[in-house]
Design an enzyme around this catalytic site. Structure first.
Site, PDB file in Angstrom:
ATOM      1  N   GLY A 263      12.262   3.183   1.789  1.00 17.19           N
ATOM      2  CA  GLY A 263      12.843   4.299   2.524  1.00 17.19           C
ATOM      3  C   GLY A 263      11.909   5.488   2.632  1.00 17.19           C
ATOM      4  O   GLY A 263      11.771   6.105   3.697  1.00 17.19           O
ATOM      5  N   ASP A 306      -0.325  -3.713  -8.773  1.00 19.06           N
ATOM      6  CA  ASP A 306       0.073  -2.763  -9.817  1.00 19.06           C
ATOM      7  C   ASP A 306      -0.700  -1.472  -9.580  1.00 19.06           C
ATOM      8  O   ASP A 306      -1.929  -1.431  -9.717  1.00 19.06           O
ATOM      9  CB  ASP A 306      -0.259  -3.347 -11.187  1.00 19.06           C
ATOM     10  CG  ASP A 306       0.153  -2.453 -12.339  1.00 19.06           C
ATOM     11  OD1 ASP A 306       0.520  -1.277 -12.098  1.00 19.06           O
ATOM     12  OD2 ASP A 306       0.104  -2.911 -13.492  1.00 19.06           O
ATOM     13  N   CYS A 378      14.040   9.497  -9.900  1.00 18.63           N
ATOM     14  CA  CYS A 378      15.483   9.689  -9.705  1.00 18.63           C
ATOM     15  C   CYS A 378      16.129   9.855 -11.080  1.00 18.63           C
ATOM     16  O   CYS A 378      17.192   9.301 -11.352  1.00 18.63           O
ATOM     17  CB  CYS A 378      16.101   8.547  -8.912  1.00 18.63           C
ATOM     18  SG  CYS A 378      15.751   6.892  -9.546  1.00 18.63           S
TER      19      CYS A 378
END
Length: 425
Positions: A263, A306, A378
């Site tokens: 997103g 990674d 988050c």
């Protein structure tokens, strides 16, 4: 459905069938499995919305349900799926008391499909006992810190220590269903024009942020005008802040270091044409990024790698901007991922902080002098956010902080942390 679950003979549209499916999924979480393994996608389409609602509401209130069940059972249940079925039925009874007869009846039918049907009587007795003692038990739950807060006690302690004035509101927000918000692809249409399309489709929405719309009520994506043609994406307004804070100039060379599900990657590209490299650890997650970009008619290089080991993938050309949306406890988005509340341990905070530190140290040398670096999580826990950045600035004297914000979850959005850094020239 778990591989060990026998097929059910219940009608797929019946509440009992949804109870049966939900009990299996809740039992899997109780056994330590995450819902992120696409377990819900294996539920037949006709039943999935009802099952998802039951699973998510049960897990958001797991601490409360377990408190109630401990007072309704003489001894702990040795059959996890029946324990889970009772949790599912109890939360339904608490929130829909007018449906008590149907709920008990359907839960007993579901019990008939589990544990060879031998615990139907127990399920019936426990639920009817709850109905008799409802007021007494709910009052006791409201007095219990775990049952009332519906978050692990260690989690509540961390929030109370870090954010004493906000902790109660954070917990309350984490126990509520999240909003459904959209990000309009402004390369394809304007927000005003798309809001008018929504209104014509009978969908009410309000502007939020630079390119967002919050829906009055969630809808399936196939009801969203132009969704499959790339006009719009589903994204929380708090997550949209990444693309609002970091806005590289057209033509910039940009790294999205932890890109999936994509997103934020797409938002950067919707803002300006960029030479963007998107990385993620797992091929399946990279495919999801690629599919999202294709739907939105956007282009980026997507690689499985990674980000903390750039020697294996970096070509030596510095980046003008880097977005590092790093792995974290996800403590700001638990209403969307309610299983995380009960799968996390307090030791996970230090583990994630170590990973974040490693990523920051690995990526900073890849940024050109004068370039901007957006660190994002988050999470609501300072060890992953404010303390992480303070430590980074102490180690890297060529870094300066341009902007920092801690977003607490509330009705309109989830919880996030952002810090925009610039490398001194």
């Amino acid at each position: 459905m778990s591989p060990t679950m026998p097929p059910s003979h219940l009608p797929p549209a019946a509440l009992a069938h949804a109870f049966w499916q939900a009990a299996d999924l809740v039992a899997r979480v109780m056994a330590g499995h995450s819902l992120a393994d696409n377990a819900l996608q294996r539920v037949p389409g006709i039943a999935r919305p009802a099952v998802q609602d039951l699973v998510y509401t049960t897990l958001r209130a797991y601490g409360r349900g377990d408190f109630l069940l401990s007072r309704l059972l003489e001894r702990p249940l040795q059959v996890p799926v029946i324990h889970a079925l009772l949790l599912v039925a109890l939360q339904r009874l608490e929130h829909h008391p007018q449906q008590a007869h149907t709920i008990v009846d359907q839960a007993v039918l579901a019990a008939g499909e589990l544990a060879r049907g031998r615990l139907r009587g127990l399920v019936n007795a426990v639920l009817r006992n709850f109905l008799r003692r409802r007021d007494e038990l709910l009052a006791a739950a409201d007095r219990d810190p775990l049952a009332h807060g519906q978050h692990p006690l260690w989690w509540q302690d961390v929030l109370q220590t870090a954010w004493p004035e906000h902790a109660a509101a954070i917990l309350a927000a984490g126990n509520q269903p999240p909003p459904m918000a959209l990000r309009v692809n402004q390369q394809r249409t304007s927000r005003k024009a798309y809001q008018e399309e929504l209104q014509a489709a009978g969908i009410d929405a309000s502007p939020v942020g630079d390119a967002g719309l919050t829906l009055a009520h969630p809808v399936p994506v196939d009801r969203l005008p132009g969704f499959f043609d790339g006009k719009v994406s589903v994204q929380d307004p708090g997550a949209q802040r990444a693309g609002e804070i970091l806005r590289p100039a057209a033509g910039s060379r940009v790294l999205d270091a932890c890109a999936a599900p994509g997103g934020k990657t797409a938002h950067l590209l919707e803002n300006a044409p960029l030479e963007l490299l998107a990385l993620d650890l797992k091929p399946a997650r990279c495919r999801r990024v690629e599919e999202g970009l294709a739907r939105l008619h956007l282009t980026a290089q997507v690689r499985t790698a990674d980000c903390s080991t750039p020697a294996r993938w970096w070509d030596g050309r510095p980046f003008d901007a880097i977005l590092a949306d790093v792995p974290c406890t996800a403590s700001g988005v638990v209403r969307r991922h309610p299983d995380a509340k009960w799968l996390r341990r307090d030791s996970d905070i230090a583990s994630f902080a170590n990973t974040q530190r490693r990523i920051l140290n690995a990526l900073w040398p890849l940024l050109r002098p004068g370039g901007e670096f957006l660190y994002a999580t988050c999470s609501l826990f300072p060890a992953e956010n404010q303390a992480q950045i303070a430590s980074f600035l102490h180690r890297h004297h060529d870094a300066e902080r341009l902007h920092e914000e801690q977003i607490f979850p509330q009705a309109a959005h989830d919880g996030f942390f952002y810090c925009l850094l610039r490398k001194r020239t």
